[in-house]
Motif scaffolding. Sequence first.
Motif, PDB file in Angstrom:
ATOM      1  N   ASP A  66       0.836  -1.208   0.000  1.00 28.68           N
ATOM      2  CA  ASP A  66       0.000   0.000   0.000  1.00 28.68           C
ATOM      3  C   ASP A  66       0.865   1.248   0.000  1.00 28.68           C
ATOM      4  O   ASP A  66       0.589   2.223  -0.705  1.00 28.68           O
ATOM      5  N   VAL A  67       1.917   1.230   0.803  1.00 33.11           N
ATOM      6  CA  VAL A  67       2.805   2.395   0.889  1.00 33.11           C
ATOM      7  C   VAL A  67       3.485   2.637  -0.462  1.00 33.11           C
ATOM      8  O   VAL A  67       3.559   3.780  -0.928  1.00 33.11           O
ATOM      9  N   TYR A  68       3.946   1.588  -1.103  1.00 33.60           N
ATOM     10  CA  TYR A  68       4.591   1.767  -2.401  1.00 33.60           C
ATOM     11  C   TYR A  68       3.608   2.237  -3.468  1.00 33.60           C
ATOM     12  O   TYR A  68       3.970   3.041  -4.333  1.00 33.60           O
ATOM     13  N   TRP A  69       2.353   1.785  -3.413  1.00 32.96           N
ATOM     14  CA  TRP A  69       1.344   2.308  -4.342  1.00 32.96           C
ATOM     15  C   TRP A  69       1.196   3.815  -4.133  1.00 32.96           C
ATOM     16  O   TRP A  69       1.136   4.585  -5.098  1.00 32.96           O
ATOM     17  N   MET A  70       1.153   4.227  -2.866  1.00 34.26           N
ATOM     18  CA  MET A  70       1.011   5.651  -2.591  1.00 34.26           C
ATOM     19  C   MET A  70       2.217   6.423  -3.104  1.00 34.26           C
ATOM     20  O   MET A  70       2.069   7.491  -3.709  1.00 34.26           O
ATOM     21  N   LEU A  71       3.421   5.880  -2.879  1.00 31.74           N
ATOM     22  CA  LEU A  71       4.645   6.548  -3.347  1.00 31.74           C
ATOM     23  C   LEU A  71       4.694   6.673  -4.863  1.00 31.74           C
ATOM     24  O   LEU A  71       5.061   7.721  -5.394  1.00 31.74           O
ATOM     25  N   GLU A  72       4.345   5.614  -5.542  1.00 33.46           N
ATOM     26  CA  GLU A  72       4.511   5.564  -6.997  1.00 33.46           C
ATOM     27  C   GLU A  72       3.319   6.105  -7.778  1.00 33.46           C
ATOM     28  O   GLU A  72       3.488   6.645  -8.866  1.00 33.46           O
ATOM     29  N   GLN A  73       2.116   5.948  -7.223  1.00 30.37           N
ATOM     30  CA  GLN A  73       0.920   6.325  -7.975  1.00 30.37           C
ATOM     31  C   GLN A  73       0.178   7.533  -7.398  1.00 30.37           C
ATOM     32  O   GLN A  73      -0.266   8.397  -8.144  1.00 30.37           O
ATOM     33  N   PHE A  74       0.020   7.552  -6.088  1.00 36.10           N
ATOM     34  CA  PHE A  74      -0.832   8.576  -5.483  1.00 36.10           C
ATOM     35  C   PHE A  74      -0.112   9.897  -5.233  1.00 36.10           C
ATOM     36  O   PHE A  74      -0.556  10.952  -5.695  1.00 36.10           O
ATOM     37  N   TYR A  75       0.985   9.857  -4.490  1.00 35.94           N
ATOM     38  CA  TYR A  75       1.663  11.107  -4.139  1.00 35.94           C
ATOM     39  C   TYR A  75       2.077  11.942  -5.349  1.00 35.94           C
ATOM     40  O   TYR A  75       2.018  13.175  -5.267  1.00 35.94           O
ATOM     41  N   PRO A  76       2.487  11.341  -6.466  1.00 39.39           N
ATOM     42  CA  PRO A  76       2.825  12.168  -7.630  1.00 39.39           C
ATOM     43  C   PRO A  76       1.662  13.014  -8.167  1.00 39.39           C
ATOM     44  O   PRO A  76       1.882  13.967  -8.909  1.00 39.39           O
ATOM     45  N   GLN A  77       0.439  12.715  -7.769  1.00 38.97           N
ATOM     46  CA  GLN A  77      -0.720  13.499  -8.208  1.00 38.97           C
ATOM     47  C   GLN A  77      -0.934  14.757  -7.366  1.00 38.97           C
ATOM     48  O   GLN A  77      -1.665  15.662  -7.786  1.00 38.97           O
ATOM     49  N   LEU A  78      -0.329  14.808  -6.187  1.00 41.04           N
ATOM     50  CA  LEU A  78      -0.617  15.896  -5.262  1.00 41.04           C
ATOM     51  C   LEU A  78      -0.199  17.264  -5.803  1.00 41.04           C
ATOM     52  O   LEU A  78      -1.005  18.194  -5.830  1.00 41.04           O
ATOM     53  N   HIS A  79       1.049  17.399  -6.188  1.00 44.29           N
ATOM     54  CA  HIS A  79       1.530  18.714  -6.633  1.00 44.29           C
ATOM     55  C   HIS A  79       0.804  19.216  -7.877  1.00 44.29           C
ATOM     56  O   HIS A  79       0.390  20.387  -7.910  1.00 44.29           O
ATOM     57  N   PRO A  80       0.604  18.385  -8.913  1.00 45.04           N
ATOM     58  CA  PRO A  80      -0.142  18.888 -10.075  1.00 45.04           C
ATOM     59  C   PRO A  80      -1.560  19.349  -9.734  1.00 45.04           C
ATOM     60  O   PRO A  80      -2.070  20.290 -10.336  1.00 45.04           O
ATOM     61  N   ARG A  81      -2.189  18.719  -8.762  1.00 50.26           N
ATOM     62  CA  ARG A  81      -3.566  19.079  -8.419  1.00 50.26           C
ATOM     63  C   ARG A  81      -3.644  20.210  -7.401  1.00 50.26           C
ATOM     64  O   ARG A  81      -4.567  21.020  -7.456  1.00 50.26           O
ATOM     65  N   LEU A  82      -2.686  20.272  -6.462  1.00 53.26           N
ATOM     66  CA  LEU A  82      -2.798  21.235  -5.368  1.00 53.26           C
ATOM     67  C   LEU A  82      -1.775  22.369  -5.445  1.00 53.26           C
ATOM     68  O   LEU A  82      -1.904  23.360  -4.739  1.00 53.26           O
ATOM     69  N   GLY A  83      -0.749  22.219  -6.266  1.00 52.94           N
ATOM     70  CA  GLY A  83       0.148  23.320  -6.580  1.00 52.94           C
ATOM     71  C   GLY A  83       1.281  23.610  -5.622  1.00 52.94           C
ATOM     72  O   GLY A  83       2.241  24.258  -6.008  1.00 52.94           O
ATOM     73  N   ARG A  84       1.189  23.195  -4.403  1.00 51.95           N
ATOM     74  CA  ARG A  84       2.233  23.446  -3.419  1.00 51.95           C
ATOM     75  C   ARG A  84       2.376  22.237  -2.522  1.00 51.95           C
ATOM     76  O   ARG A  84       1.667  21.256  -2.667  1.00 51.95           O
TER      77      ARG A  84
END
Length: 143
Positions: A66-84
């Motif tokens: 689960d942690v690796y899914w978050m690292l590889e798939q989920f967290y990379p979406q944060l900056h493009p969507r939230l900007g900071r």
Amino acid sequence: MSTATPVYLDLDYRNEATILVGRWRRSVMPFELHRGYAAVLDLADERQCRYWLLDVRRRSSVDAADVYWMLEQFYPQLHPRLGRTTYLAFLMEPHQLAGMMADAAMPSLSFDDGRPYRIERFTDEKHAEAWLRECQRQDQALS
């Protein structure tokens, strides 16, 4: 595009504190985890909220996959969507945190150095909220 909040996840946006709270109601399968975090990100994007309290205490365990899914798939979406920088305070039971810390397959928190998100783990909700408020104060001081 808004994702419906799954029944196994409670989501709340605390307007006065500008904190998004996600509480897992039970253990989930990987596809449920993915849907749940998609709903969290959609609400965060809608509110432009970068301060999250994620309560995983009702999940029986947090595993490395689960942690690796978050690292590889989920967290990379944060900056493009939230900007900071996004700040994620994970609220865990003491036995969950101890198990995570003892699991050699689990990445340490230093993995996020230089990335556009910060993660901390807590066993006390008040400490998690205090950390998020401090992150908000530091962000405001830099603005």
